[in-house]
Design an enzyme around this catalytic site. Structure first.
Site, PDB file in Angstrom:
ATOM      1  N   ARG A 243       0.866  -1.183   0.000  1.00 45.76           N
ATOM      2  CA  ARG A 243       0.000   0.000   0.000  1.00 45.76           C
ATOM      3  C   ARG A 243       0.900   1.230   0.000  1.00 45.76           C
ATOM      4  O   ARG A 243       1.620   1.491   0.972  1.00 45.76           O
ATOM      5  CB  ARG A 243      -0.897   0.001   1.243  1.00 45.76           C
ATOM      6  CG  ARG A 243      -1.783   1.241   1.394  1.00 45.76           C
ATOM      7  CD  ARG A 243      -2.527   1.137   2.722  1.00 45.76           C
ATOM      8  NE  ARG A 243      -3.471   2.212   2.960  1.00 45.76           N
ATOM      9  CZ  ARG A 243      -3.185   3.348   3.585  1.00 45.76           C
ATOM     10  NH1 ARG A 243      -1.950   3.584   4.012  1.00 45.76           N
ATOM     11  NH2 ARG A 243      -4.118   4.259   3.782  1.00 45.76           N
ATOM     12  N   LEU A 244       0.905   1.965  -1.097  1.00 48.59           N
ATOM     13  CA  LEU A 244       1.764   3.145  -1.228  1.00 48.59           C
ATOM     14  C   LEU A 244       1.068   4.329  -0.556  1.00 48.59           C
ATOM     15  O   LEU A 244       0.225   5.003  -1.152  1.00 48.59           O
ATOM     16  CB  LEU A 244       2.061   3.443  -2.695  1.00 48.59           C
ATOM     17  CG  LEU A 244       2.689   2.301  -3.511  1.00 48.59           C
ATOM     18  CD1 LEU A 244       3.112   2.808  -4.876  1.00 48.59           C
ATOM     19  CD2 LEU A 244       3.871   1.677  -2.784  1.00 48.59           C
ATOM     20  N   ASP A 245       1.442   4.580   0.684  1.00 46.76           N
ATOM     21  CA  ASP A 245       0.773   5.589   1.494  1.00 46.76           C
ATOM     22  C   ASP A 245       1.085   6.998   0.992  1.00 46.76           C
ATOM     23  O   ASP A 245       2.252   7.329   0.732  1.00 46.76           O
ATOM     24  CB  ASP A 245       1.230   5.442   2.955  1.00 46.76           C
ATOM     25  CG  ASP A 245       0.642   6.505   3.857  1.00 46.76           C
ATOM     26  OD1 ASP A 245      -0.595   6.510   4.022  1.00 46.76           O
ATOM     27  OD2 ASP A 245       1.419   7.341   4.372  1.00 46.76           O
ATOM     28  N   ALA A 246       0.047   7.810   0.864  1.00 43.62           N
ATOM     29  CA  ALA A 246       0.181   9.232   0.521  1.00 43.62           C
ATOM     30  C   ALA A 246       1.044   9.458  -0.713  1.00 43.62           C
ATOM     31  O   ALA A 246       1.725  10.477  -0.841  1.00 43.62           O
ATOM     32  CB  ALA A 246       0.758  10.002   1.716  1.00 43.62           C
ATOM     33  N   ILE A 247       0.989   8.532  -1.647  1.00 40.80           N
ATOM     34  CA  ILE A 247       1.875   8.573  -2.806  1.00 40.80           C
ATOM     35  C   ILE A 247       1.647   9.808  -3.677  1.00 40.80           C
ATOM     36  O   ILE A 247       2.581  10.300  -4.324  1.00 40.80           O
ATOM     37  CB  ILE A 247       1.715   7.286  -3.643  1.00 40.80           C
ATOM     38  CG1 ILE A 247       2.739   7.210  -4.774  1.00 40.80           C
ATOM     39  CG2 ILE A 247       0.299   7.156  -4.176  1.00 40.80           C
ATOM     40  CD1 ILE A 247       4.152   7.019  -4.311  1.00 40.80           C
TER      41      ILE A 247
END
Length: 589
Positions: A243-247
């Site tokens: 899960r690429l957080d705040a990408i």
């Protein structure tokens, strides 16, 4: 001569050139490419071996795929690490129904319940250790956060930045106070730049979220290399969903919005390329809590995210159920393009964060959004804000998200609270479980957890209202007696068991929106082999509704029945009556 596959080399180098074309870097793109591939350990021999067992895009998920979203310490037991207790819960209560688990950041952290990471390579000792993570990953497909935009101001990297030496000394994004930052989009009201005294003097560090969450500077390729090492470690420990957080905030430019920039999209493309070659069954999900059109852009041309969060679904579905009107939800669903093969939607209606309001900008009118906010405040919700400027250049605040447990959010309608909360809550999940995409169910929705005001007051953060920690013995007792927790949990598990047997509920199966009036929300799913059709029909109002079977054109030669109730649906002229918030899954098999 390079040991790597030439096509992989060319694609990697091309993406690096696209990312860094405006950046002066002290290394050749060819050298950077080889270094990246070496860090991911993509030697040609091992890659060729792996290629014989490549996973087809169509096999990455199916109708049995369901993700439970949870913190590592959602369950607490005496003399036991929380990750071990979490494994007990999964094994004892979810086996066969939940096959994937998203453990929210389980690393040492300084704030934001894990999203201000101090050390990306370690497990928070209060939760357990890597052996506990691997134990879960052996029985469940493990989803973990790659908190890629920022790290903690208490991290070793940032301390080295202050000292001006060691790993991290040049990892952080700084900007001048004179820079044009007027267009920057961010979800917080705190000042964007953090004043920091360093060995090189006073510097101003970019902080998208808080002054304890200092933004990393991906203009420095060394930062990218560090995250490639982190990804490699996570793969080795069993992580298969990233899960690429705040990408969306990754790349910054002065005189721009500094959100969704092309360099950011190219970084996502690069990460997908490398991760897929390292682990063919690994999946990337982008966390982009932004307006719907921008969110969909992270699919790219099936070369960026495998999945994007359906951020518009929670506010639209909640709005539908408290207003009793499906107009906006239907229009939105009709506008959603079918995901290409190898991509799909990640559907959720509650999470550890609040219910975001930005995704419904341009869908709900401002006054409709305000009514939704006011209603949820009446049900105990709290509001988080973001900073904006009006047309006159004056600073204003606008609601960014509503913080409330989903169970409390659905305890009533615009008329106020009523006795139909459980039925409304189950209806919301029945709608989500039938939709195109992979369902993600927050653990506190699975258990119908109420607002935790005590935890919110203790932490001083609105989001804590929906981050309850269960004493495991207490929860076990509630799930054995006649509680609303048991009633909801039992029914949701029954719906999950039904869902995973239906080919028409494959995340990429065909979907069409149906029109049965505003008080009924309906859509049709069809399996890839066209052998199964399911008509998903929900009464989204607090009064009984009815429709004719002839309205949905059932094929007369098939035998139709409701998967949920078992009722036969035999005659085209049959008048079907729906109780408040009842859902039908009418199937021909």
């Amino acid at each position: 001569m390079s040991i790597f596959d030439s096509a992989l080399l060319q694609r990697t180098q091309h993406l690096l050139e696209m990312i860094y074309h405006e950046t002066n870097i002290n290394v050749s793109f060819e050298m950077l490419t080889e270094t990246l591939l070496q860090e991911m350990r993509l030697e040609s021999e091992s890659h060729q071996i792996a290629s014989h067992d490549q996973v087809r895009p169509s096999d990455l998920w199916d109708q049995s795929t369901t993700v439970m979203i949870t913190y590592g310490d959602s369950f607490l037991a005496a003399k036991e690490k929380p990750l071990i207790t979490l494994k007990h819960f999964l094994d004892e209560h979810c086996e066969g129904l939940i096959n994937s688990v998203h453990i929210l950041p389980f690393f040492p952290f300084s704030s934001d319940d894990g999203f201000s990471v101090m050390d990306f390579s370690s497990v928070n000792e209060a939760l357990g250790d890597w052996a506990d993570i691997e134990s879960i990953s052996q029985d469940y497909r493990l989803m973990a956060d790659l908190v890629i935009n920022h790290c903690s101001s208490r991290s070793l990297w940032f301390q080295n930045f202050i000292k001006g030496e060691g790993p991290g000394h040049d990892y952080f994004y700084t900007e001048s106070l004179d820079a044009d930052l007027s267009q920057v989009v961010r979800p917080r009201t705190s000042p964007l730049l953090r004043e920091t005294q360093t060995d090189k003097g006073l510097q101003y560090v970019w902080c998208t979220f808080s002054h304890d969450q200092v933004d990393l500077d991906f203009r420095n390729p060394e930062v990218l290399l560090q995250f490639i090492k982190i990804i490699r470690q996570y793969l080795d420990m069993g992580v298969r969903i990233f899960r690429l957080d705040a990408i969306a905030f990754l790349w910054k430019k002065i005189a721009s919005s500094s959100i969704n920039l092309e360099e950011t999209h190219n970084v996502v493309r690069l990460l997908r390329l490398l991760i897929e070659h390292a682990q063919s069954d690994a999946v990337i999900i982008t966390e982009t809590n932004i307006p719907n059109r921008e969110n969909l852009s992270y699919f790219g041309n099936a070369n960026e995210a495998h999945c994007v969060y359906n951020f518009a679904l929670p506010p639209l579905l909640i709005n539908t159920l408290i207003t009793g009107n499906s107009h906006h939800l239907k229009l939105w669903l009709m506008s959603m393009p079918p995901a290409q093969l190898g991509t799909t939607y990640f559907n959720f209606i509650a999470s550890h964060d609040g219910m975001g309001l930005r995704p419904v900008e341009g869908i709900l009118a401002d006054d409709e959004t305000q009514v939704l906010v006011d209603t949820l405040q009446d049900f105990g919700g709290r509001i988080s804000w973001r900073a904006l400027e009006n047309e006159e250049g004056e600073a204003i605040q606008k609601p960014y998200e509503v913080n409330i447990s989903l169970f409390d959010a659905l305890q009533g309608t615009l008329k106020g609270k009523d006795e139909l909360g459980i039925d409304r809550f189950i209806c919301a999940h029945a709608i989500m479980l039938g939709l195109e995409g992979i369902p993600g169910i927050y653990v506190h929705s699975l258990l119908a957890t109420r607002n935790d005001y005590q935890r919110m007051e203790h932490t001083g953060h609105n989001r804590s209202i929906n981050r309850h920690q269960w004493q495991y013995d207490e929860l076990e007792g509630l799930l054995e007696e006649k509680s609303h927790h048991k009633k909801v949990f039992t029914e949701l598990k029954r719906l999950l068991a039904i869902r995973q047997q239906q080919k028409a509920f494959h995340p990429n199966a065909t979907q069409f929106t149906l029109h049965l009036g505003y008080s009924i929300f309906a859509y049709w799913r069809q399996s890839h082999d066209r052998k199964q059709s399911i008509f998903c029909i929900s009464n989204i109002s607090d009064v009984a509704q009815e429709f004719m079977l002839s309205d949905i054109n059932l094929v007369s030669t098939d035998d139709w029945h409701d998967l949920i109730s078992g009722a036969e649906m035999t005659r085209q002229d049959m008048l079907v009556q729906l109780t408040p918030y009842q859902t039908l899954w009418i199937s021909n098999s």
